[in-house]
Scaffold this motif. Sequence first.
Motif, PDB file in Angstrom:
ATOM      1  N   LEU A 108       7.481  -7.087 -17.614  1.00 51.51           N
ATOM      2  CA  LEU A 108       8.390  -8.221 -17.780  1.00 51.51           C
ATOM      3  C   LEU A 108       8.744  -8.843 -16.428  1.00 51.51           C
ATOM      4  N   LEU A 109       8.841  -8.019 -15.405  1.00 52.24           N
ATOM      5  CA  LEU A 109       9.188  -8.485 -14.069  1.00 52.24           C
ATOM      6  C   LEU A 109       7.997  -9.104 -13.329  1.00 52.24           C
ATOM      7  N   GLY A 110       6.780  -8.646 -13.628  1.00 54.67           N
ATOM      8  CA  GLY A 110       5.571  -9.087 -12.931  1.00 54.67           C
ATOM      9  C   GLY A 110       5.357 -10.585 -12.869  1.00 54.67           C
ATOM     10  N   PRO A 111       5.418 -11.310 -13.990  1.00 55.76           N
ATOM     11  CA  PRO A 111       5.197 -12.765 -13.938  1.00 55.76           C
ATOM     12  C   PRO A 111       6.217 -13.503 -13.067  1.00 55.76           C
ATOM     13  N   LYS A 112       7.463 -13.053 -13.073  1.00 56.07           N
ATOM     14  CA  LYS A 112       8.485 -13.700 -12.243  1.00 56.07           C
ATOM     15  C   LYS A 112       8.199 -13.434 -10.767  1.00 56.07           C
ATOM     16  N   LEU A 113       7.797 -12.208 -10.430  1.00 53.15           N
ATOM     17  CA  LEU A 113       7.445 -11.902  -9.041  1.00 53.15           C
ATOM     18  C   LEU A 113       6.223 -12.708  -8.593  1.00 53.15           C
ATOM     19  N   THR A 114       5.256 -12.863  -9.497  1.00 50.96           N
ATOM     20  CA  THR A 114       4.075 -13.686  -9.187  1.00 50.96           C
ATOM     21  C   THR A 114       4.499 -15.115  -8.857  1.00 50.96           C
ATOM     22  N   GLU A 115       5.412 -15.646  -9.618  1.00 55.58           N
ATOM     23  CA  GLU A 115       5.912 -17.006  -9.397  1.00 55.58           C
ATOM     24  C   GLU A 115       6.663 -17.112  -8.064  1.00 55.58           C
ATOM     25  N   VAL A 116       7.534 -16.150  -7.783  1.00 57.15           N
ATOM     26  CA  VAL A 116       8.346 -16.189  -6.558  1.00 57.15           C
ATOM     27  C   VAL A 116       7.495 -15.960  -5.316  1.00 57.15           C
ATOM     28  N   TRP A 117       6.574 -14.996  -5.374  1.00 60.08           N
ATOM     29  CA  TRP A 117       5.772 -14.627  -4.205  1.00 60.08           C
ATOM     30  C   TRP A 117       4.524 -15.490  -4.028  1.00 60.08           C
ATOM     31  N   SER A 118       4.132 -16.230  -5.029  1.00 61.42           N
ATOM     32  CA  SER A 118       2.886 -17.010  -5.010  1.00 61.42           C
ATOM     33  C   SER A 118       1.668 -16.120  -4.747  1.00 61.42           C
ATOM     34  N   GLN A 119       1.749 -14.918  -5.212  1.00 60.85           N
ATOM     35  CA  GLN A 119       0.646 -13.949  -5.138  1.00 60.85           C
ATOM     36  C   GLN A 119       0.612 -13.201  -6.469  1.00 60.85           C
ATOM     37  N   PRO A 120      -0.575 -12.849  -6.954  1.00 60.37           N
ATOM     38  CA  PRO A 120      -0.645 -12.106  -8.214  1.00 60.37           C
ATOM     39  C   PRO A 120      -0.007 -10.724  -8.096  1.00 60.37           C
TER      40      PRO A 120
END
Length: 127
Positions: A57-69
Motif C-alpha cells: 500500500l505504501l509502495g506506489p506513494k513512495l514511487t510517486e514521491v521519490w520518482s523512482q520505482p
Amino acid sequence: MSTSVQVKVKWRAAACAGLMLAATGAVAQAQAQFPSKPVRVVIPNAPGSPGDIVTRLLGPKLTEVWSQPVIVENRAGATGLIGVEAAAKAAPDGHTLTTLTMTQLISTLMYQRYQLATEFASVSMLG
C-alpha cells in the motif's frame, strides 16, 4: 543485570517494535543522492501477510514521491530470517529496505544472526 532479565528486556523491546521499515548500510551517507536508482523492499513474509500488505500500500506513494520505482520482494521462510539475511547482504547504499515485524525481531534476537541495532538503521515506524 542477570541473563534472564536481559533476555526479558530484549523480548519486550522486540514486542514493542511493531512493524518497522529498516535500511541496510550507511543510510546517512546515502541520503544526499537518495534515491538514485530503484528502491527494493524485502518482505521476510509470504504475500498477503500484514507486512506485505502495508508495504504494498505504501509502495506506489513512495514511487510517486521519490520518482523512482519501489520494488517489493517477498523472501519468506525460516521465520523471516531468509528475508532479513537477503536485506543484510544487500549493498549498503540505502536502496534496499525491509519491513520487519515482531516475528523477525524476536527470531533475530533468538538466533543472534544479525545485530539489528548496529547492522540495520530504523527508517520509520509503520504501524
